[in-house]
Design an enzyme around this catalytic site. Structure first.
Site, PDB file in Angstrom:
ATOM      1  N   ARG A 140       1.121  -1.121  -0.085  1.00 58.29           N
ATOM      2  CA  ARG A 140       0.013   0.182  -0.144  1.00 58.29           C
ATOM      3  C   ARG A 140       0.870   1.135   0.002  1.00 58.29           C
ATOM      4  NH1 ARG A 140      -2.797   4.416   0.246  1.00 58.29           N
ATOM      5  NH2 ARG A 140      -4.769   4.447   1.036  1.00 58.29           N
ATOM      6  N   ASP A 145      -4.199   8.847  -0.928  1.00 59.03           N
ATOM      7  CA  ASP A 145      -5.398   7.997  -1.357  1.00 59.03           C
ATOM      8  C   ASP A 145      -5.578   8.389  -2.433  1.00 59.03           C
ATOM      9  OD1 ASP A 145      -6.654   6.435   0.510  1.00 59.03           O
ATOM     10  OD2 ASP A 145      -7.520   8.146   1.783  1.00 59.03           O
ATOM     11  N   GLU A 148     -11.418   5.620  -5.584  1.00 54.09           N
ATOM     12  CA  GLU A 148     -11.526   4.158  -5.607  1.00 54.09           C
ATOM     13  C   GLU A 148     -12.332   3.659  -6.756  1.00 54.09           C
ATOM     14  OE1 GLU A 148     -11.050   1.810  -2.775  1.00 54.09           O
ATOM     15  OE2 GLU A 148      -9.970   3.860  -1.769  1.00 54.09           O
ATOM     16  N   ARG A 188      -1.342  -6.061   3.969  1.00 55.50           N
ATOM     17  CA  ARG A 188      -0.738  -5.372   3.286  1.00 55.50           C
ATOM     18  C   ARG A 188       0.597  -4.580   3.942  1.00 55.50           C
ATOM     19  NH1 ARG A 188      -5.000  -1.660   0.326  1.00 55.50           N
ATOM     20  NH2 ARG A 188      -4.954  -0.866   2.547  1.00 55.50           N
TER      21      ARG A 188
END
EC number: 3.1.-.-
Length: 280
Positions: A140, A145, A148, A188
């Site tokens: 990750r 961010d 999505e 992750r």
């Protein structure tokens, strides 16, 4: 009677002497003789010509084992990574798949080509999904961010596909170095990832911070969760926020016209909203 008669005593036949010697050889060895032999055997081990090669060989074996454990041990997946690596070490590997705009999988190749990866027959990187299953590390990207993609019944965010396609073209089948920060709840590892590209203008093979590159292109936002944010230091966090500020100013990527778009939703706002809706 001696024969010939003029022979001396020292020239007498030694049949009796031979019998006596044979009998003596059949007698058990005494304790003193055994101890003496053992002392002689152990004395050989204390000689410098024996000690020095033994010491060199032992040191070489232990050093090789430690070097292998520290630098050449391969981790098949994220949960298998030694806790001592986090915040101290990095891993090197080849990107085998990109799942979203901010995460991907790598096949760990410690030592890279110098250790024979992709050069030696027994160090080939698998290509099939079956061979790669449970054999890659899920990474990750730290500090960002990305929008999505549609999954688990959730709708796709604007620019999610663009972010995923860019990251795929930028990393897939390339070798990267990931500086590990911590594991997360999804098995992750959160990491700051760097890649070198041959056709990198104006400086080939320059090391690029993947998270930073996504921010300045407007394909991700700075990670804004209340807890769990990882940047790798205050200087890197400041660098990321500056890149996001410039992307907003230039209207790059998702920031194009975002001030006029009242429905604009950052990845963090999207996750918060969807999470609240799912709890209802």
């Amino acid at each position: 009677m001696r024969w010939p008669p003029w022979s001396s005593k020292t020239q007498e036949p030694t049949i009796a002497d031979d019998k006596q010697q044979n009998c003596t050889s059949l007698l058990p060895v005494t304790t003193n003789q055994t101890d003496k032999a053992a002392i002689l055997d152990w004395a050989a081990f204390t000689e410098l010509r024996t000690l020095i090669p033994t010491l060199i060989l032992t040191t070489a074996i232990l050093s090789a084992a430690r070097f292998h454990r520290s630098y050449l041990r391969r981790f098949p997946d994220a949960p298998s990574i030694d806790a001592a690596y986090f915040r101290r070490r990095s891993i090197y590997g080849k990107v085998t798949s990109v799942g979203d705009g901010d995460n991907f999988r790598i096949f760990h190749t410690p030592g890279g080509r110098l250790a024979g990866w992709e050069l030696l027959p027994w160090k080939r990187i698998p290509k099939g999904k079956k061979e790669l299953r449970d054999n890659t590390i899920h990474v990750r990207l730290a500090g960002i961010d990305a929008p999505e993609l549609a999954h688990f019944g959730r709708p796709e965010q604007p620019y999610a596909r663009e972010a995923h396609e860019w990251l795929t073209s930028y990393l897939l089948s390339r070798r990267v170095r990931a500086y590990l920060h911590r594991p997360d709840q999804y098995q992750r590892v959160v990491a700051t990832v760097y890649v070198r590209r041959v056709l990198d203008f104006p400086i080939p093979f320059r090391r690029r911070d993947v998270s930073y590159e996504m921010l300045r292109r407007g394909l991700a936002t700075v990670y804004e969760a209340k807890s769990g944010a990882e940047f790798g230091g205050d200087a890197i966090e400041a660098k990321y926020r500056n890149a996001e500020w410039w992307a907003k100013l230039k209207g790059n990527g998702m920031w194009k016209g975002f001030r006029r778009n009242k429905e604009f939703e950052s990845p963090r706002e999207y996750k918060t909203r969807v999470g609240l809706e799912e709890k209802k």
